[in-house]
Design a protein around this motif. Structure first.
Motif, PDB file in Angstrom:
ATOM      1  N   THR A 132       0.843  -1.195   0.000  1.00 61.25           N
ATOM      2  CA  THR A 132       0.000   0.000   0.000  1.00 61.25           C
ATOM      3  C   THR A 132       0.881   1.250   0.000  1.00 61.25           C
ATOM      4  OG1 THR A 132      -0.125   0.422   2.386  1.00 61.25           O
ATOM      5  CG2 THR A 132      -1.612  -1.262   1.475  1.00 61.25           C
ATOM      6  N   ASN A 133       0.263   2.382  -0.232  1.00 66.39           N
ATOM      7  CA  ASN A 133       0.932   3.678  -0.131  1.00 66.39           C
ATOM      8  C   ASN A 133       0.504   4.423   1.127  1.00 66.39           C
ATOM      9  OD1 ASN A 133       2.384   3.526  -2.613  1.00 66.39           O
ATOM     10  ND2 ASN A 133       0.474   3.948  -3.709  1.00 66.39           N
ATOM     11  N   LEU A 134      -0.039   3.701   2.079  1.00 66.69           N
ATOM     12  CA  LEU A 134      -0.524   4.310   3.319  1.00 66.69           C
ATOM     13  C   LEU A 134       0.647   4.862   4.132  1.00 66.69           C
ATOM     14  CD1 LEU A 134      -3.134   1.558   4.210  1.00 66.69           C
ATOM     15  CD2 LEU A 134      -3.604   3.839   3.293  1.00 66.69           C
ATOM     16  N   LYS A 135       0.417   5.987   4.779  1.00 61.83           N
ATOM     17  CA  LYS A 135       1.498   6.708   5.445  1.00 61.83           C
ATOM     18  C   LYS A 135       1.587   6.482   6.944  1.00 61.83           C
ATOM     19  CE  LYS A 135       2.591   8.821   1.588  1.00 61.83           C
ATOM     20  NZ  LYS A 135       3.839   8.500   0.867  1.00 61.83           N
ATOM     21  N   THR A 136       0.551   5.930   7.555  1.00 60.19           N
ATOM     22  CA  THR A 136       0.555   5.785   9.011  1.00 60.19           C
ATOM     23  C   THR A 136       0.180   4.363   9.416  1.00 60.19           C
ATOM     24  OG1 THR A 136      -1.781   6.384   9.312  1.00 60.19           O
ATOM     25  CG2 THR A 136      -0.182   8.191   9.232  1.00 60.19           C
ATOM     26  N   PRO A 137       0.659   3.910  10.575  1.00 61.83           N
ATOM     27  CA  PRO A 137       0.306   2.565  11.051  1.00 61.83           C
ATOM     28  C   PRO A 137      -1.185   2.404  11.332  1.00 61.83           C
ATOM     29  CG  PRO A 137       1.508   3.772  12.738  1.00 61.83           C
ATOM     30  CD  PRO A 137       1.616   4.571  11.482  1.00 61.83           C
ATOM     31  N   SER A 138      -1.843   3.499  11.741  1.00 61.44           N
ATOM     32  CA  SER A 138      -3.280   3.401  12.018  1.00 61.44           C
ATOM     33  C   SER A 138      -4.069   3.174  10.734  1.00 61.44           C
ATOM     34  CB  SER A 138      -3.774   4.664  12.724  1.00 61.44           C
ATOM     35  OG  SER A 138      -3.519   5.820  11.953  1.00 61.44           O
ATOM     36  N   GLU A 139      -3.681   3.855   9.655  1.00 60.18           N
ATOM     37  CA  GLU A 139      -4.352   3.645   8.364  1.00 60.18           C
ATOM     38  C   GLU A 139      -4.117   2.224   7.867  1.00 60.18           C
ATOM     39  OE1 GLU A 139      -4.317   7.896   6.085  1.00 60.18           O
ATOM     40  OE2 GLU A 139      -2.357   7.057   6.596  1.00 60.18           O
ATOM     41  N   ALA A 140      -2.904   1.713   8.097  1.00 60.22           N
ATOM     42  CA  ALA A 140      -2.598   0.337   7.692  1.00 60.22           C
ATOM     43  C   ALA A 140      -3.432  -0.655   8.493  1.00 60.22           C
ATOM     44  CB  ALA A 140      -1.105   0.061   7.881  1.00 60.22           C
ATOM     45  N   LYS A 141      -3.613  -0.397   9.778  1.00 61.85           N
ATOM     46  CA  LYS A 141      -4.461  -1.262  10.602  1.00 61.85           C
ATOM     47  C   LYS A 141      -5.902  -1.232  10.094  1.00 61.85           C
ATOM     48  CE  LYS A 141      -1.961  -1.168  15.046  1.00 61.85           C
ATOM     49  NZ  LYS A 141      -0.712  -0.509  14.652  1.00 61.85           N
ATOM     50  N   ASN A 142      -6.390  -0.036   9.771  1.00 59.63           N
ATOM     51  CA  ASN A 142      -7.755   0.083   9.250  1.00 59.63           C
ATOM     52  C   ASN A 142      -7.910  -0.665   7.931  1.00 59.63           C
ATOM     53  OD1 ASN A 142      -8.456   1.677  11.431  1.00 59.63           O
ATOM     54  ND2 ASN A 142      -8.171   3.607  10.336  1.00 59.63           N
ATOM     55  N   PHE A 143      -6.875  -0.619   7.111  1.00 61.10           N
ATOM     56  CA  PHE A 143      -6.887  -1.363   5.853  1.00 61.10           C
ATOM     57  C   PHE A 143      -6.972  -2.858   6.131  1.00 61.10           C
ATOM     58  CE2 PHE A 143      -4.706  -3.682   2.487  1.00 61.10           C
ATOM     59  CZ  PHE A 143      -5.296  -3.169   1.330  1.00 61.10           C
ATOM     60  N   GLY A 144      -6.194  -3.313   7.124  1.00 65.74           N
ATOM     61  CA  GLY A 144      -6.225  -4.729   7.493  1.00 65.74           C
ATOM     62  C   GLY A 144      -7.587  -5.159   7.998  1.00 65.74           C
ATOM     63  N   ILE A 145      -8.237  -4.295   8.764  1.00 69.18           N
ATOM     64  CA  ILE A 145      -9.583  -4.591   9.255  1.00 69.18           C
ATOM     65  C   ILE A 145     -10.538  -4.777   8.083  1.00 69.18           C
ATOM     66  CG2 ILE A 145     -11.547  -3.690  10.567  1.00 69.18           C
ATOM     67  CD1 ILE A 145      -9.446  -2.183  12.297  1.00 69.18           C
ATOM     68  N   SER A 146     -10.422  -3.904   7.083  1.00 75.30           N
ATOM     69  CA  SER A 146     -11.314  -3.980   5.916  1.00 75.30           C
ATOM     70  C   SER A 146     -11.087  -5.250   5.103  1.00 75.30           C
ATOM     71  CB  SER A 146     -11.119  -2.745   5.022  1.00 75.30           C
ATOM     72  OG  SER A 146      -9.861  -2.782   4.354  1.00 75.30           O
ATOM     73  N   LYS A 147      -9.878  -5.794   5.175  1.00 70.14           N
ATOM     74  CA  LYS A 147      -9.556  -7.004   4.409  1.00 70.14           C
ATOM     75  C   LYS A 147      -9.791  -8.291   5.199  1.00 70.14           C
ATOM     76  CE  LYS A 147      -8.131  -5.011   0.615  1.00 70.14           C
ATOM     77  NZ  LYS A 147      -8.868  -5.207  -0.664  1.00 70.14           N
ATOM     78  N   SER A 148      -9.992  -8.181   6.497  1.00 69.14           N
ATOM     79  CA  SER A 148     -10.149  -9.380   7.327  1.00 69.14           C
ATOM     80  C   SER A 148     -11.485 -10.062   7.067  1.00 69.14           C
ATOM     81  CB  SER A 148     -10.025  -9.016   8.809  1.00 69.14           C
ATOM     82  OG  SER A 148     -11.110  -8.216   9.211  1.00 69.14           O
ATOM     83  N   ASN A 149     -11.487 -11.360   7.221  1.00 71.49           N
ATOM     84  CA  ASN A 149     -12.676 -12.174   6.935  1.00 71.49           C
ATOM     85  C   ASN A 149     -13.364 -12.700   8.187  1.00 71.49           C
ATOM     86  OD1 ASN A 149     -12.493 -12.248   3.936  1.00 71.49           O
ATOM     87  ND2 ASN A 149     -10.544 -13.264   4.367  1.00 71.49           N
ATOM     88  N   PHE A 150     -12.871 -12.293   9.355  1.00 71.76           N
ATOM     89  CA  PHE A 150     -13.398 -12.879  10.580  1.00 71.76           C
ATOM     90  C   PHE A 150     -13.750 -11.798  11.604  1.00 71.76           C
ATOM     91  CE2 PHE A 150     -10.651 -15.929   8.459  1.00 71.76           C
ATOM     92  CZ  PHE A 150     -11.524 -17.001   8.332  1.00 71.76           C
ATOM     93  N   GLU A 151     -14.493 -12.194  12.619  1.00 73.23           N
ATOM     94  CA  GLU A 151     -15.070 -11.238  13.567  1.00 73.23           C
ATOM     95  C   GLU A 151     -14.023 -10.598  14.468  1.00 73.23           C
ATOM     96  OE1 GLU A 151     -17.457  -8.872  15.900  1.00 73.23           O
ATOM     97  OE2 GLU A 151     -17.809  -9.748  13.916  1.00 73.23           O
TER      98      GLU A 151
END
Length: 320
Positions: free
Chosen positions: A67-86
């Motif tokens: 990704t081109n994300l600049k902050t760890p929080s944005e990267a975490k949010n991206f990971g949440i959006s890609k996760s398949n579980f609760e």
């Protein structure tokens, strides 16, 4: 209680610690349903190290994203959006966590009803003297404070309360503070689930301390209702203007600052301060504390200027 987990790990230039972290994940006594790595615009070979590990081990449930994300929080949010579980479990590189980290958190969750967050804690106990002084002036040694890495957070909590704020620093403190504000049986801290750093807790020298503190404080200006930058700058203005009126006031300020930065603040942040430090350490503790404050003031000024022009910069590459 059936718990399905997505482990989310953002990274930026972590090639030196990547293999340690990957092996700790691979050897977990309880494997998650998936592990998601998010490359937050790295400039080194971390992506290749992780990708090679995944391919060699044929890990079909491990996924890596560029990704081109600049902050760890944005990267975490991206990971949440890609996760398949609760359940989203968070971890960072360069952190030492037990091989039963996931299993321990699952057992903790299983014994609670309607739980939405189980925070883990970090145990900061630097071995290097300089790093130890810095931690005594920032987070506090052996503070066992709740942190996002090692924590398990339900997606339903994010759905009702929002994701992490898109900033480089303070987003984690704000998230933890807000979630614990109305503490109930749904938001808990698992004090038995403790993590620590492999080596450096904050900084090993003045150069690293300067750039890291500058980076964090520049980003904090963008946070709404964060009045700390303005308090620092008002105090700086008061200090300078008073000295210009009467140079003799500098001696009074020196004694006040020495008491605050060299004694009062470190004692408050470190429960075992008098067991960890001696009187000869006080001048060094004071000097590093003042160095941090001056750097923060510079960072706040730079951040305010950047905010006016709607610009953001990232300085991670200067100390990683």
């Amino acid at each position: 209680m059936s718990i399905n987990i997505s482990v989310i790990l953002p990274f930026y230039n972590e090639k030196h610690s990547a293999k340690k972290t990957l092996n700790l994940l691979y050897q977990q006594t309880r494997q998650p349903n998936e592990i998601i790595f998010i490359d937050s615009n790295s400039t080194d070979e971390t992506y290749d190290v992780i990708n090679d590990f995944i391919n060699k081990k044929s890990l079909t449930t491990w996924t890596i994203y560029k990704t081109n994300l600049k902050t760890p929080s944005e990267a975490k949010n991206f990971g949440i959006s890609k996760s398949n579980f609760e359940w989203c479990a968070f971890m960072d590189f360069d952190i030492k966590f037990p091989l039963n980290w996931i299993e321990d958190q699952i057992n903790f969750l299983s014994n609670k009803k309607s739980i939405l967050i189980s925070f883990g804690v970090i145990n900061l106990n630097p071995e290097k003297y300089f790093d130890k002084i810095v931690i005594s002036q920032t987070y506090g040694i052996n503070s066992n404070a709740p942190v996002i890495p090692s924590s398990f957070i339900s997606k339903s909590y994010f759905k009702n309360n929002g994701l992490f704020l898109p900033y480089r620093s303070f987003y984690d403190k704000i998230f933890i503070k807000n979630s614990l504000k109305n503490k109930s049986d749904t938001i808990l801290i698992n004090y038995d689930n403790s993590i620590c750093y492999f080596d450096v807790n904050y900084a090993l020298n003045f150069k690293e301390l300067f750039y890291k503190t500058l980076n964090y404080t520049i980003q904090s200006v963008y946070i709404n209702k964060n009045f700390i930058p303005y308090v620092y700058l008002i105090l700086l203005f008061f200090f300078i203007s008073t000295i210009l009126i009467n140079i003799n006031f500098i001696f009074y300020f020196f004694f006040i600052l020495f008491f605050l930065r060299g004694v009062l603040i470190p004692i408050k942040k470190n429960k075992l301060f008098f067991k960890m430090f001696k009187l000869r350490d006080l001048p060094i503790i004071f000097f590093i504390g003042i160095f941090i404050d001056i750097t923060k003031c510079l960072g706040f000024m730079v951040g305010l200027i950047l905010k006016i022009f709607k610009k953001k910069i990232r300085l991670d590459h200067l100390y990683k």
